[in-house]
Design a protein around this motif. Structure first.
Motif, PDB file in Angstrom:
ATOM      1  N   HIS A 185       0.830  -1.200   0.000  1.00  0.00           N
ATOM      2  CA  HIS A 185       0.000   0.000   0.000  1.00  0.00           C
ATOM      3  C   HIS A 185       0.869   1.255   0.000  1.00  0.00           C
ATOM      4  O   HIS A 185       0.640   2.190  -0.776  1.00  0.00           O
ATOM      5  N   ARG A 194      -4.626  -0.848  -3.184  1.00  0.00           N
ATOM      6  CA  ARG A 194      -5.569   0.033  -2.498  1.00  0.00           C
ATOM      7  C   ARG A 194      -6.216  -0.784  -1.395  1.00  0.00           C
ATOM      8  O   ARG A 194      -6.402  -2.000  -1.541  1.00  0.00           O
ATOM      9  N   ARG A 195      -6.600  -0.102  -0.332  1.00  0.00           N
ATOM     10  CA  ARG A 195      -7.281  -0.813   0.742  1.00  0.00           C
ATOM     11  C   ARG A 195      -8.559  -0.076   1.118  1.00  0.00           C
ATOM     12  O   ARG A 195      -8.666   1.133   0.977  1.00  0.00           O
ATOM     13  N   TYR A 227      -8.388  -5.514  -0.074  1.00  0.00           N
ATOM     14  CA  TYR A 227      -7.282  -5.001  -0.884  1.00  0.00           C
ATOM     15  C   TYR A 227      -7.485  -5.368  -2.335  1.00  0.00           C
ATOM     16  O   TYR A 227      -8.047  -6.421  -2.656  1.00  0.00           O
TER      17      TYR A 227
END
Length: 132
Positions: free
Chosen positions: A95, A101-102, A111
């Motif tokens: 990240h 992306r989370r 994720y």
């Protein structure tokens, strides 16, 4: 520093049969012009490459890319066969490098890969002659 021009002089002399200071200056100017293509801030690129330079992190990115959707840590851990904390640490590094992306939904974290990760994986595939 004096060693470098001496070596460069020998290189140019080997190529041309002779070498003078003007030849060295001309070669150095040409090489310095190439340096303009090197981004001033390479931290992001180096960070992404470092993040992929670990088996666990690379496997996680490949898994997320293959899934083509968000995955929860609890879905990744059994497949990658490392501890939850190792997966969480790997995902945090990925990240920070801009490769995943989370999204948090209650107590769950999901994720997915970023476009940068997809392109890097695609470039790696192409170097092996594979297309996705």
């Amino acid at each position: 520093m004096s060693q470098r021009p001496d070596r460069l002089e020998r290189l140019i002399e080997g190529e041309l049969g002779e070498c003078c200071a003007a030849d060295v200056d001309e070669r150095l100017e040409a090489i310095e012009a190439f340096a303009a293509d090197v981004p001033e801030s390479i931290d992001r690129d180096v960070g992404a490459l470092k993040a992929l330079g670990n088996d666990t992190r690379y496997t996680v990115v490949r898994l997320l890319a293959a899934a083509g959707r968000e995955l929860c840590v609890c879905e990744i851990t059994p497949v990658v066969d490392v501890s939850d904390s190792a997966i969480s640490h790997a995902l945090s590094t990925l990240h920070d490098a801009g490769l995943v992306r989370r999204r948090k939904d209650g107590t769950w974290r999901y994720y997915e890969t970023t476009e940068q990760a997809e392109r890097l994986l695609g470039a790696l595939d192409e170097t092996r002659g594979e297309r996705r």
